[in-house]
Design a protein around this motif. Structure first.
Motif, PDB file in Angstrom:
ATOM      1  N   LEU A 140     -46.708 -14.991   8.216  1.00 37.65           N
ATOM      2  CA  LEU A 140     -47.208 -16.111   7.429  1.00 37.65           C
ATOM      3  C   LEU A 140     -46.436 -17.396   7.706  1.00 37.65           C
ATOM      4  CD1 LEU A 140     -49.125 -17.128   5.230  1.00 37.65           C
ATOM      5  CD2 LEU A 140     -47.432 -16.387   3.545  1.00 37.65           C
ATOM      6  N   TRP A 141     -45.113 -17.303   7.846  1.00 31.50           N
ATOM      7  CA  TRP A 141     -44.313 -18.517   8.053  1.00 31.50           C
ATOM      8  C   TRP A 141     -44.655 -19.179   9.384  1.00 31.50           C
ATOM      9  CZ3 TRP A 141     -41.024 -18.965  12.182  1.00 31.50           C
ATOM     10  CH2 TRP A 141     -40.629 -17.775  12.824  1.00 31.50           C
ATOM     11  N   VAL A 142     -45.029 -18.400  10.403  1.00 38.91           N
ATOM     12  CA  VAL A 142     -45.412 -18.974  11.693  1.00 38.91           C
ATOM     13  C   VAL A 142     -46.745 -19.717  11.556  1.00 38.91           C
ATOM     14  CG1 VAL A 142     -46.050 -18.434  14.082  1.00 38.91           C
ATOM     15  CG2 VAL A 142     -44.129 -17.253  13.007  1.00 38.91           C
ATOM     16  N   ARG A 143     -47.667 -19.132  10.811  1.00 36.22           N
ATOM     17  CA  ARG A 143     -48.969 -19.785  10.596  1.00 36.22           C
ATOM     18  C   ARG A 143     -48.800 -21.094   9.828  1.00 36.22           C
ATOM     19  NH1 ARG A 143     -52.657 -14.462   9.237  1.00 36.22           N
ATOM     20  NH2 ARG A 143     -52.466 -13.573  11.307  1.00 36.22           N
ATOM     21  N   ILE A 144     -47.961 -21.075   8.802  1.00 35.69           N
ATOM     22  CA  ILE A 144     -47.716 -22.296   8.022  1.00 35.69           C
ATOM     23  C   ILE A 144     -47.066 -23.362   8.904  1.00 35.69           C
ATOM     24  CG2 ILE A 144     -46.336 -23.276   6.135  1.00 35.69           C
ATOM     25  CD1 ILE A 144     -46.845 -20.617   4.627  1.00 35.69           C
ATOM     26  N   LEU A 145     -46.099 -22.964   9.726  1.00 37.24           N
ATOM     27  CA  LEU A 145     -45.446 -23.891  10.645  1.00 37.24           C
ATOM     28  C   LEU A 145     -46.446 -24.472  11.649  1.00 37.24           C
ATOM     29  CD1 LEU A 145     -42.765 -25.160  11.614  1.00 37.24           C
ATOM     30  CD2 LEU A 145     -42.490 -23.165  13.090  1.00 37.24           C
ATOM     31  N   ALA A 146     -47.332 -23.645  12.178  1.00 39.09           N
ATOM     32  CA  ALA A 146     -48.326 -24.119  13.152  1.00 39.09           C
ATOM     33  C   ALA A 146     -49.288 -25.120  12.510  1.00 39.09           C
ATOM     34  CB  ALA A 146     -49.094 -22.936  13.726  1.00 39.09           C
TER      35      ALA A 146
END
Length: 169
Positions: A140-146
């Motif tokens: 989830l944190w990678v998706r939010i960062l992207a």
């Protein structure tokens, strides 16, 4: 009757408290599939022995799990079933087979459950929970960062375009 260190003893079978083994089915071994062969991991075997949740990474999504039937009544019937929760709620008949192979499972939490046909009590079941972690790029944190980076780039391009239009006027 028998003689012991405290004297002559009478043994009455009626007074014996025979405890039934509460586990009739038991998971015994866990092997990971690597290059078309199965390799055992000692840490995973320890987790299996302690009935802990087994956590695997996304590359360890193919494995084999072995189990044993401890009760002689169940051994003679050989009516074993299993289900893999999070994939299906249906029971699959496996008969005399004492191992299960799973290949290419998606990341998620799975509950492997084995039982004997016709048994309603929990004594005739064995349950093992296995968690397969997603790869880092699916967190989830990678998706939010992207999404945040895309928004920042979009806003930067929008502001740059507005400033170039104002300079030309």
């Amino acid at each position: 009757y028998f003689i012991s260190t405290i004297g002559f003893q009478k043994l009455s079978i009626d007074n014996l408290d025979i405890q039934k083994d509460s586990e009739n089915l038991l998971f015994t071994d866990f092997s990971l599939s690597q290059n078309n062969s199965f390799k055992t991991d000692s840490l995973i075997k320890l987790q299996l022995a302690n009935n802990e949740v087994i956590t695997l990474n996304h590359t360890q999504n193919s494995f084999k799990i072995n189990f044993a039937v401890l009760n002689s009544e169940i051994k003679s019937s050989q009516n074993l079933l299993y289900r893999l929760r999070n994939v299906t709620e249906e029971w699959t008949f496996i008969g005399k087979k004492k191992s299960l192979d799973f290949s290419y499972l998606e990341p998620g939490v799975y509950e492997i459950e084995i039982k004997t046909r016709g048994c309603k009590s929990s004594d005739c079941r064995a349950v093992q929970i296995i968690e397969i972690s997603p790869p880092w790029w699916q967190n989830l944190w990678v998706r939010i960062l992207a999404i945040t980076l895309v928004l920042i780039v979009f806003i930067a391009i929008f502001r740059w375009r507005i400033s170039t239009l104002q300079k030309h006027k």
